[in-house]
Design an enzyme around this catalytic site. Sequence first.
Site, mmCIF file in Angstrom:
data_model
loop_
_atom_site.group_PDB
_atom_site.id
_atom_site.type_symbol
_atom_site.label_atom_id
_atom_site.label_comp_id
_atom_site.label_asym_id
_atom_site.label_seq_id
_atom_site.Cartn_x
_atom_site.Cartn_y
_atom_site.Cartn_z
ATOM 1 N N ASP A 284 -5.507 1.499 10.520
ATOM 2 C CA ASP A 284 -6.932 1.234 10.716
ATOM 3 C C ASP A 284 -7.126 0.771 12.169
ATOM 4 O OD1 ASP A 284 -9.613 0.606 10.261
ATOM 5 O OD2 ASP A 284 -9.198 -1.182 9.090
ATOM 6 N N ARG B 65 -5.218 0.118 -6.705
ATOM 7 C CA ARG B 65 -3.987 0.712 -6.148
ATOM 8 C C ARG B 65 -3.425 1.807 -7.059
ATOM 9 N NH1 ARG B 65 -2.239 -2.452 -1.819
ATOM 10 N NH2 ARG B 65 -2.584 -4.689 -2.004
ATOM 11 N N GLY C 123 0.777 -1.236 0.000
ATOM 12 C CA GLY C 123 0.000 0.000 0.000
ATOM 13 C C GLY C 123 0.807 1.283 0.000
ATOM 14 N N GLU D 65 3.616 4.012 6.153
ATOM 15 C CA GLU D 65 2.415 3.188 5.967
ATOM 16 C C GLU D 65 1.412 3.914 5.085
ATOM 17 O OE1 GLU D 65 0.860 0.443 6.710
ATOM 18 O OE2 GLU D 65 1.457 -0.387 8.644
ATOM 19 N N ASP D 66 0.545 3.151 4.429
ATOM 20 C CA ASP D 66 -0.566 3.771 3.694
ATOM 21 C C ASP D 66 -1.673 4.188 4.657
ATOM 22 O OD1 ASP D 66 -1.197 1.125 4.327
ATOM 23 O OD2 ASP D 66 -2.103 0.659 2.400
ATOM 24 N N PHE E 267 -14.325 2.550 4.342
ATOM 25 C CA PHE E 267 -13.330 1.917 3.490
ATOM 26 C C PHE E 267 -12.918 2.856 2.353
ATOM 27 C CE2 PHE E 267 -11.590 -0.977 0.341
ATOM 28 C CZ PHE E 267 -10.828 -1.810 1.134
ATOM 29 N N VAL E 268 -11.614 2.948 2.107
ATOM 30 C CA VAL E 268 -11.104 3.798 1.031
ATOM 31 C C VAL E 268 -10.211 3.001 0.084
ATOM 32 C CG1 VAL E 268 -11.252 6.013 2.241
ATOM 33 C CG2 VAL E 268 -9.215 4.575 2.531
ATOM 34 N N ASP F 109 -5.949 -0.759 -1.854
ATOM 35 C CA ASP F 109 -6.695 -1.644 -2.748
ATOM 36 C C ASP F 109 -8.044 -2.055 -2.189
ATOM 37 O OD1 ASP F 109 -5.466 -3.443 -0.716
ATOM 38 O OD2 ASP F 109 -6.358 -5.012 -1.956
ATOM 39 N N LYS G 15 -7.432 6.215 10.710
ATOM 40 C CA LYS G 15 -8.848 6.167 11.100
ATOM 41 C C LYS G 15 -8.917 6.157 12.618
ATOM 42 C CE LYS G 15 -10.325 3.245 7.176
ATOM 43 N NZ LYS G 15 -10.783 1.891 6.800
HETATM 44 P P1 IMP Z 1 -4.833 -2.418 10.524
HETATM 45 O O1 IMP Z 1 -3.950 -3.549 10.936
HETATM 46 O O2 IMP Z 1 -6.276 -2.685 10.862
HETATM 47 O O3 IMP Z 1 -4.368 -1.071 11.000
HETATM 48 O O4 IMP Z 1 -4.866 -2.414 8.946
HETATM 49 C C1 IMP Z 1 -3.786 -2.053 8.198
HETATM 50 C C2 IMP Z 1 -3.905 -2.563 6.785
HETATM 51 O O5 IMP Z 1 -5.255 -2.884 6.408
HETATM 52 C C3 IMP Z 1 -3.478 -1.484 5.840
HETATM 53 O O6 IMP Z 1 -2.085 -1.497 5.637
HETATM 54 C C4 IMP Z 1 -4.289 -1.813 4.591
HETATM 55 O O7 IMP Z 1 -3.597 -2.766 3.820
HETATM 56 C C5 IMP Z 1 -5.561 -2.436 5.118
HETATM 57 N N1 IMP Z 1 -6.654 -1.457 5.209
HETATM 58 C C6 IMP Z 1 -7.229 -0.957 6.324
HETATM 59 N N2 IMP Z 1 -8.202 -0.087 6.038
HETATM 60 C C7 IMP Z 1 -8.245 -0.031 4.681
HETATM 61 C C8 IMP Z 1 -9.061 0.728 3.755
HETATM 62 O O8 IMP Z 1 -9.938 1.527 4.106
HETATM 63 N N3 IMP Z 1 -8.795 0.518 2.434
HETATM 64 C C9 IMP Z 1 -7.842 -0.339 1.993
HETATM 65 N N4 IMP Z 1 -7.074 -1.045 2.815
HETATM 66 C C10 IMP Z 1 -7.270 -0.892 4.147
#
Ligand code: IMP
Length: 181
Positions: A108, A171, A49, A104-105, A158-159, A165, A136
Amino acid sequence: MMNTIEVGDRKFGISITNERINERTKEIAAQINAEYKDKRPLFIGVLNGCFLFMADLLKETVIPCEVAFMKVSSYKGGLTSTGELKEIFGLPENLQDRHLVIVEDIVDTGLTLKYILEKVYLQQPASVRVCSLLFKPEAILSPIKELEYVGFEIPNEFVVGYGLDYDELGRNLKHIYRTIS
Ligand code: IMP
């Protein structure tokens, strides 16, 4: 510019334009340029990402720095996290006493980042900070003190686009789009 697009089986609407992303990226890079001037930071991008954000961010840095990438095998496809994390690939092995900036992208739930940080600290770096394009705040499970640079705080939706992606699609989109239900 298309305000509404389809990615896979879903419709998305414009959320953050590439122009806004670029402006914000320049501001963050200016901060990093000042704060890491004599520290020779190592930027570690979290694939897949981060690829566009990492490139655009580093084009705006003017300090001596090093660049690496790593990957975490995580949940695939769909719109929600299962919280399941498997493995880290490609984390550099010489991080002791280094100043690290993890790129990081999106943060979440923060579970991915927590896992990465645990592994990184085992190598006793001098400092660790995280730079995430998106955050978020409503979704994070516990605060992450290393999250120093955030491009945009967004609602818990969700984005897709600019590296992010939906089931591996989208992407390549230059803007960021939010799901429309
Ligand atoms: P986390 O572990 O829940 O913080 O999620 C991190 C990973 O989930 C990110 O690096 C993304 O690959 C994916 N992700 C979380 N939210 C989104 C979203 O809204 N769109 C796309 N990918 C997401």
